[in-house]
Design an enzyme around this catalytic site. Structure first.
Site, short mmCIF file in Angstrom:
data_model
loop_
_atom_site.label_atom_id
_atom_site.label_comp_id
_atom_site.label_asym_id
_atom_site.label_seq_id
_atom_site.Cartn_x
_atom_site.Cartn_y
_atom_site.Cartn_z
N ASP A 13 0.81 -1.22 0.00
CA ASP A 13 0.00 0.00 0.00
C ASP A 13 0.85 1.27 0.00
OD1 ASP A 13 -2.25 -1.66 0.15
OD2 ASP A 13 -2.02 -1.77 2.33
N HIS A 43 -3.98 -2.91 -6.55
CA HIS A 43 -3.30 -1.68 -6.97
C HIS A 43 -4.32 -0.71 -7.55
CE1 HIS A 43 0.91 -3.70 -7.37
NE2 HIS A 43 0.45 -3.68 -6.14
#
Ligand code: IMP
Ligand code: MG
Length: 336
Positions: A13, A43
């Site tokens: 992240d 993503h």
């Protein structure tokens, strides 16, 4: 043309999706190959206010001229893959290796029910751990064994090495982050594979001498989801006040947060032999940065933050994220 690998420097992240989406459009790769664990990674990238997310396809997907590969080391969940191929109209340019492992429903159920995985490790529940454990036992089905993905099968390592040898522009996309690595993270609070640069290259079948650049992605602060230690963790209330409060793109869970960690950054640069840093979300620490595309326009406090990272780590910060949009990016590669 260089072969670049992108890597998460912290706990996943870090904003790899946005950085890769920017590079894909700007650097116009012939080939983008995804390594990493599988659909436990999400993503995200934003173009013209529209948010996209991939869990199986490479994040370079918005460039329609880029061939999209998934390496043999990656676990494929056929339903997620087919949905994304459809969403991104990528049927003619997606190729997965014959030997990708296949995630089935029983793996997802086990991941969600197993007390150790669910309560202690805090997995994403996407079935990757149970599937990789079956793979280690040599019992997991591979892509070549299931009709749903037959159309997309290819020898990915051969294809990507051919591209590199023919001086094409190649991106190898890592997923997760260095400290989620099964070997180099804080066990047992880790994912089910190594996810450092060497492992990502191995996932797609590329050897260490063919890599030119290792671009490590750090966020301007650190977050993690799931269990495990997080040095200098701040409370969820405080993370809200600082606007650091984020929610997982696969699980929706609130991410824990801490300030930028130089010890972790140095260690992950070492493990990954990183050559450049992409720093994301600078606008969250310094709101005046939002949307800035020219380094010289940053105010001094933001420049100091960037330059301190460079002097502490010894490698350049070449790309800086200043907003969610792909184009909210400072690219310093041509004037450093
Ligand atoms: P698993 O990979 O689903 O088995 O989860 C193991 C640990 O890695 C948990 O702490 C997850 O939250 C974390 N994790 C796995 N993939 C990602 C990711 O892409 N981003 C952030 N955390 C992840
Ligand atoms: Mg993510």
């Amino acid at each position: 043309m260089p072969c670049t690998v992108t890597i998460g420097g912290f706990y996943g992240d870090e904003g790899k999706g946005k950085i890769i989406a920017y590079l894909a459009i700007n650097d116009n790769y012939n080939v983008a190959a995804r390594g990493g664990v599988g659909p436990n990674a999400g993503h995200t990238f934003v173009q013209n206010n529209k948010e996209y997310r991939v869990r199986m396809l490479p994040s370079a997907v918005l460039n329609k001229d880029t061939r999209l590969l998934i390496g043999a080391g990656v676990l494929v969940e056929p339903n997620i893959l087919l949905k994304e191929i459809n969403t991104f109209d990528a049927i003619d340019r997606t190729f997965i290796d014959f030997q990708c492992g296949i995630i089935e429903q029983n793996h997802q159920e086990k991941d969600k029910k197993d007390n150790h995985l669910k309560e202690i490790v805090g997995t994403t529940g996407s079935g990757t751990g149970p599937a990789n454990s079956e793979r280690a036992l040599r019992q997991l089905k591979l892509a070549k064994d299931v009709p749903e993905v037959a159309l997309f099968l290819e020898d990915v390592s051969n294809s990507i090495n051919y591209s590199i040898d023919n001086k094409e522009n190649v991106l190898i996309e890592g997923t997760q982050g260095t400290f989620l690595s099964l070997y180099h993270g804080i066990y047992p609070y880790v994912t089910s594979k190594d996810v450092t640069a060497s492992a990502i290259c191995s996932d797609v079948g590329v050897g260490p001498k063919k890599i030119d650049e290792v671009l490590i992605v750090f966020k301007s602060y650190v977050t993690r989801v799931g269990g495990g230690p997080l040095t200098n963790e701040i409370s969820l209330e405080e993370s809200k006040e600082r606007n650091w409060s984020e929610f997982g793109s696969v699980t929706g869970r609130q991410r824990r947060a801490a300030p930028f960690d130089f010890n972790l950054a140095k260690k992950s640069i070492q493990i990954n032999s990183a050559t450049q840093i992409a720093l994301t979300k600078l606008d969250i620490l310094f709101p005046h940065c939002k949307g800035i595309k020219d380094y010289s326009k940053l105010e001094n406090d933001a420049k100091k933050f960037v330059e301190n990272i460079e002097s502490e780590t010894g490698i350049p910060v070449t790309i800086i994220g200043t907003g969610a949009e792909i184009n909210d990016t400072i690219d310093r590669r041509n004037n450093m």
